[in-house]
Design a protein around this motif. Structure first.
Motif, PDB file in Angstrom:
ATOM      1  N   THR A  99       0.852  -1.186   0.000  1.00  9.36           N
ATOM      2  CA  THR A  99       0.000   0.000   0.000  1.00  9.36           C
ATOM      3  C   THR A  99       0.887   1.235   0.000  1.00  9.36           C
ATOM      4  OG1 THR A  99      -1.808  -1.105   1.153  1.00  9.36           O
ATOM      5  CG2 THR A  99      -1.747   1.289   1.269  1.00  9.36           C
ATOM      6  N   PHE A 100       0.589   2.169  -0.904  1.00  7.25           N
ATOM      7  CA  PHE A 100       1.349   3.410  -1.018  1.00  7.25           C
ATOM      8  C   PHE A 100       0.445   4.574  -0.620  1.00  7.25           C
ATOM      9  CE2 PHE A 100       2.742   0.471  -4.373  1.00  7.25           C
ATOM     10  CZ  PHE A 100       4.101   0.360  -4.098  1.00  7.25           C
ATOM     11  N   THR A 101       0.972   5.476   0.186  1.00  4.83           N
ATOM     12  CA  THR A 101       0.186   6.633   0.611  1.00  4.83           C
ATOM     13  C   THR A 101       1.061   7.879   0.565  1.00  4.83           C
ATOM     14  OG1 THR A 101      -0.988   5.183   2.145  1.00  4.83           O
ATOM     15  CG2 THR A 101      -1.360   7.546   2.369  1.00  4.83           C
ATOM     16  N   GLY A 102       0.547   8.934  -0.050  1.00  2.00           N
ATOM     17  CA  GLY A 102       1.319  10.168  -0.135  1.00  2.00           C
ATOM     18  C   GLY A 102       0.432  11.381  -0.293  1.00  2.00           C
ATOM     19  N   ILE A 103       1.060  12.528  -0.435  1.00  2.00           N
ATOM     20  CA  ILE A 103       0.378  13.820  -0.502  1.00  2.00           C
ATOM     21  C   ILE A 103       0.593  14.423  -1.881  1.00  2.00           C
ATOM     22  CG2 ILE A 103       0.363  16.172   0.427  1.00  2.00           C
ATOM     23  CD1 ILE A 103       1.434  14.759   3.086  1.00  2.00           C
ATOM     24  N   ILE A 104      -0.502  14.861  -2.504  1.00  2.00           N
ATOM     25  CA  ILE A 104      -0.430  15.526  -3.799  1.00  2.00           C
ATOM     26  C   ILE A 104      -0.387  17.028  -3.545  1.00  2.00           C
ATOM     27  CG2 ILE A 104      -1.528  15.853  -6.041  1.00  2.00           C
ATOM     28  CD1 ILE A 104      -3.051  13.213  -5.512  1.00  2.00           C
ATOM     29  N   ALA A 105       0.657  17.675  -4.062  1.00  2.00           N
ATOM     30  CA  ALA A 105       0.871  19.103  -3.791  1.00  2.00           C
ATOM     31  C   ALA A 105       1.645  19.717  -4.940  1.00  2.00           C
ATOM     32  CB  ALA A 105       1.646  19.276  -2.483  1.00  2.00           C
ATOM     33  N   GLY A 106       1.711  21.032  -4.935  1.00  2.00           N
ATOM     34  CA  GLY A 106       2.593  21.741  -5.842  1.00  2.00           C
ATOM     35  C   GLY A 106       3.965  21.894  -5.198  1.00  2.00           C
ATOM     36  N   SER A 214      10.987  19.746 -17.641  1.00  2.00           N
ATOM     37  CA  SER A 214      10.109  20.462 -18.564  1.00  2.00           C
ATOM     38  C   SER A 214       9.408  21.615 -17.864  1.00  2.00           C
ATOM     39  CB  SER A 214       9.070  19.506 -19.159  1.00  2.00           C
ATOM     40  OG  SER A 214       9.684  18.493 -19.930  1.00  2.00           O
ATOM     41  N   ALA A 215       8.992  21.389 -16.615  1.00  2.00           N
ATOM     42  CA  ALA A 215       8.344  22.450 -15.842  1.00  2.00           C
ATOM     43  C   ALA A 215       9.291  23.630 -15.643  1.00  2.00           C
ATOM     44  CB  ALA A 215       7.871  21.908 -14.496  1.00  2.00           C
ATOM     45  N   GLU A 216      10.570  23.320 -15.380  1.00  2.00           N
ATOM     46  CA  GLU A 216      11.551  24.403 -15.220  1.00  2.00           C
ATOM     47  C   GLU A 216      11.738  25.159 -16.539  1.00  2.00           C
ATOM     48  OE1 GLU A 216      16.250  25.127 -14.080  1.00  2.00           O
ATOM     49  OE2 GLU A 216      15.588  23.247 -14.987  1.00  2.00           O
ATOM     50  N   LEU A 217      11.823  24.423 -17.639  1.00  2.00           N
ATOM     51  CA  LEU A 217      12.037  25.050 -18.940  1.00  2.00           C
ATOM     52  C   LEU A 217      10.851  25.947 -19.313  1.00  2.00           C
ATOM     53  CD1 LEU A 217      14.284  24.939 -21.091  1.00  2.00           C
ATOM     54  CD2 LEU A 217      12.926  23.220 -22.289  1.00  2.00           C
ATOM     55  N   LEU A 218       9.639  25.480 -19.014  1.00  2.00           N
ATOM     56  CA  LEU A 218       8.460  26.289 -19.291  1.00  2.00           C
ATOM     57  C   LEU A 218       8.440  27.537 -18.416  1.00  2.00           C
ATOM     58  CD1 LEU A 218       5.753  26.555 -20.810  1.00  2.00           C
ATOM     59  CD2 LEU A 218       4.681  25.325 -18.895  1.00  2.00           C
ATOM     60  N   TYR A 219       8.838  27.384 -17.167  1.00  2.00           N
ATOM     61  CA  TYR A 219       8.913  28.540 -16.260  1.00  2.00           C
ATOM     62  C   TYR A 219       9.871  29.594 -16.807  1.00  2.00           C
ATOM     63  CZ  TYR A 219      10.600  31.254 -12.283  1.00  2.00           C
ATOM     64  OH  TYR A 219      10.995  32.282 -11.448  1.00  2.00           O
ATOM     65  N   GLU A 220      11.035  29.177 -17.256  1.00  2.00           N
ATOM     66  CA  GLU A 220      12.017  30.124 -17.794  1.00  2.00           C
ATOM     67  C   GLU A 220      11.507  30.777 -19.078  1.00  2.00           C
ATOM     68  OE1 GLU A 220      14.606  31.254 -16.443  1.00  2.00           O
ATOM     69  OE2 GLU A 220      14.724  29.913 -14.715  1.00  2.00           O
ATOM     70  N   GLN A 221      10.744  30.031 -19.857  1.00  2.00           N
ATOM     71  CA  GLN A 221      10.241  30.568 -21.118  1.00  2.00           C
ATOM     72  C   GLN A 221       9.114  31.568 -20.898  1.00  2.00           C
ATOM     73  OE1 GLN A 221       9.182  27.867 -24.574  1.00  2.00           O
ATOM     74  NE2 GLN A 221       7.116  28.602 -24.123  1.00  2.00           N
ATOM     75  N   TYR A 232       5.359  26.388  -9.974  1.00  2.00           N
ATOM     76  CA  TYR A 232       5.255  25.108  -9.272  1.00  2.00           C
ATOM     77  C   TYR A 232       4.900  24.000 -10.261  1.00  2.00           C
ATOM     78  CZ  TYR A 232       5.021  28.245  -5.304  1.00  2.00           C
ATOM     79  OH  TYR A 232       5.309  29.232  -4.391  1.00  2.00           O
ATOM     80  N   PHE A 233       5.166  22.778  -9.880  1.00  2.00           N
ATOM     81  CA  PHE A 233       4.719  21.627 -10.653  1.00  2.00           C
ATOM     82  C   PHE A 233       4.118  20.601  -9.695  1.00  2.00           C
ATOM     83  CE2 PHE A 233       9.299  21.212  -9.862  1.00  2.00           C
ATOM     84  CZ  PHE A 233       9.418  19.935  -9.300  1.00  2.00           C
TER      85      PHE A 233
END
Length: 405
Positions: A99-106, A214-221, A232-233
């Motif tokens: 069982t895997f449990t985690g938090i979805i966040a930016g 990709s998120a970083e590249l889009l942020y810079e663009q 954030y991603f």
């Protein structure tokens, strides 16, 4: 100090969530993909694989526009709905053995750039740019980066208590997994989680290096546009003890001109070799390798492990490359050489045996899985693991939670 934020997600309505969510697009065979597209009009596969792409060749730009158009259709038809305010989510996957449990966040692009969020894999620039263009044109992402954090008694306790509340989703999938999602939307809970993650010095990417790059590249663009969502991603944050790390095994099409006897003789320079005949043998410890060749299994025990000092040189995937794949089999580029393929370690060794017995491949190697400590040490030392070193679970379902840009 790690920064996480809640976000205004888009997600399926509760009555359709089991129909909407799907595995990652690349996880489907062509026949399986076609069957799901024909059978289930609510599947998120219709969004990420627009129907007309089956019948004609189209440009990447037109395909991305088709994805956006279908996504808007799903929202207009109220298959997908938007949250009223920014929230976190608690997400649990009950698989067959774990069982895997985690938090979805930016998570923060700035943290990524400053190496607070650490990496252990290299990326291919064309893939990073392609997904950046996808994000830019579609304006959404539904596959979070899988990120681990050091186990925390306080966070574990919070999760255990929160799981006793009423979820917004609880559904099963055709692969017999159970998925449960809770919304974390009170300000006190949001503040508490943010404060506790601020006390965590580093986060580690387990899976999703291309998506974060990709998120970083889009942020810079596009940062000049003032869109704060680009800062954030989306990430699925999970305690490091809760991930499951498998190896990627290797199958090779030929022996690079060597005879079987010559190949085994050269192997013996670096390995103690024991014949296992028809036993489906897998490595039991680090510095052990399995091999299947000409109808027989072999156990290979590395001789030189005491001479290596760096963590990278001590990785089993690197050892196999340095002693076998490159010098003996002539494979230099593990990503692009068509003579080598990879089988996730969660699949049976018999899969490797069958593929080789069918004649398309000549030899296969089984590795022992890397552990989380090795991954973190590699990342802490700004080193890069060989391609296809790890296959890490859990895997997130597409269409469950959408982060809009």
């Amino acid at each position: 100090m790690s920064k996480i934020i809640p976000f205004k997600a888009v997600r399926p309505t509760a009555d359709k969530v089991a129909l909407v969510t799907c595995r990652t697009y690349d996880d489907y065979s062509s026949a399986e993909l076609a069957a799901w597209l024909n059978f289930n009009p609510y599947s998120f596969l219709h969004v990420i694989h627009p129907a007309y792409a089956n019948t004609q060749k189209i440009t990447i730009d037109k395909r991305f526009k088709g994805v956006l158009h279908k996504y808007q259709d799903f929202k207009n038809e109220n298959i997908l709905v938007s949250e009223d305010k920014p929230v976190f989510y608690l997400y649990e996957i009950q698989a067959k053995h774990q069982t895997f449990t985690g938090i979805i966040a930016g998570t923060s692009v700035e943290d990524y750039q400053q190496n607070i969020i650490k990496k252990h894999e290299d990326t291919l620039q064309y893939r990073v740019e392609l997904f950046k263009d996808y994000l830019h044109q579609t304006g959404f992402n539904t596959e979070p980066v899988l990120i681990t954090y050091p186990d925390s008694v306080e966070i574990n306790t919070f999760i255990s208590l929160r799981k006793k509340s009423e979820p917004i989703y609880a559904f099963a999938t055709p692969n017999k997994e159970k998925h449960t999602l809770w919304k974390i939307d009170t300000q006190s809970e949001i503040d508490w989680l943010q404060e506790h993650f601020e006390n965590i010095p580093n986060l580690y990417i387990a899976d999703g290096h291309h998506r974060s790059a990709s998120a970083e590249l889009l942020y810079e663009q596009d940062k000049h546009l003032g869109n704060k969502n680009l800062n954030y991603f989306m990430s699925f944050l999970i305690a490091e003890s809760n991930v499951k790390i498998y190896e990627f095994n290797r199958i090779i099409r030929d022996l690079n001109g060597l005879t079987k006897d010559d190949f085994i003789k050269k192997l013996a320079e670096n390995f103690i070799i024991k014949t296992k005949d028809q036993e489906l043998w897998k490595p039991q410890n680090k510095f052990e390798f399995g091999m299947y060749l000409d109808g027989s299994f072999y156990a290979l025990f590395y001789k030189q492990n005491q001479k290596e000092t760096s963590v990278l040189e001590n990785l089993d995937a690197q050892i196999l490359y340095d002693t076998v794949l490159n010098p003996l089999l002539g494979i230099e580029d593990l990503r692009n050489d068509e003579r080598i393929d990879y089988i996730p370690g969660k699949q049976s060794v018999s899969v490797i045996k069958d593929l080789i017995d069918e004649g398309e491949y000549e030899v296969g190697f089984m590795l022992y899985p890397t552990n989380i400590s090795e991954i973190k040490t590699i990342a802490d030392n700004n080193l890069i693991m060989p391609p296809k070193s790890t296959y890490i679970e859990p895997k997130f379902r597409s269409g469950l939670v959408v982060y809009e840009l």
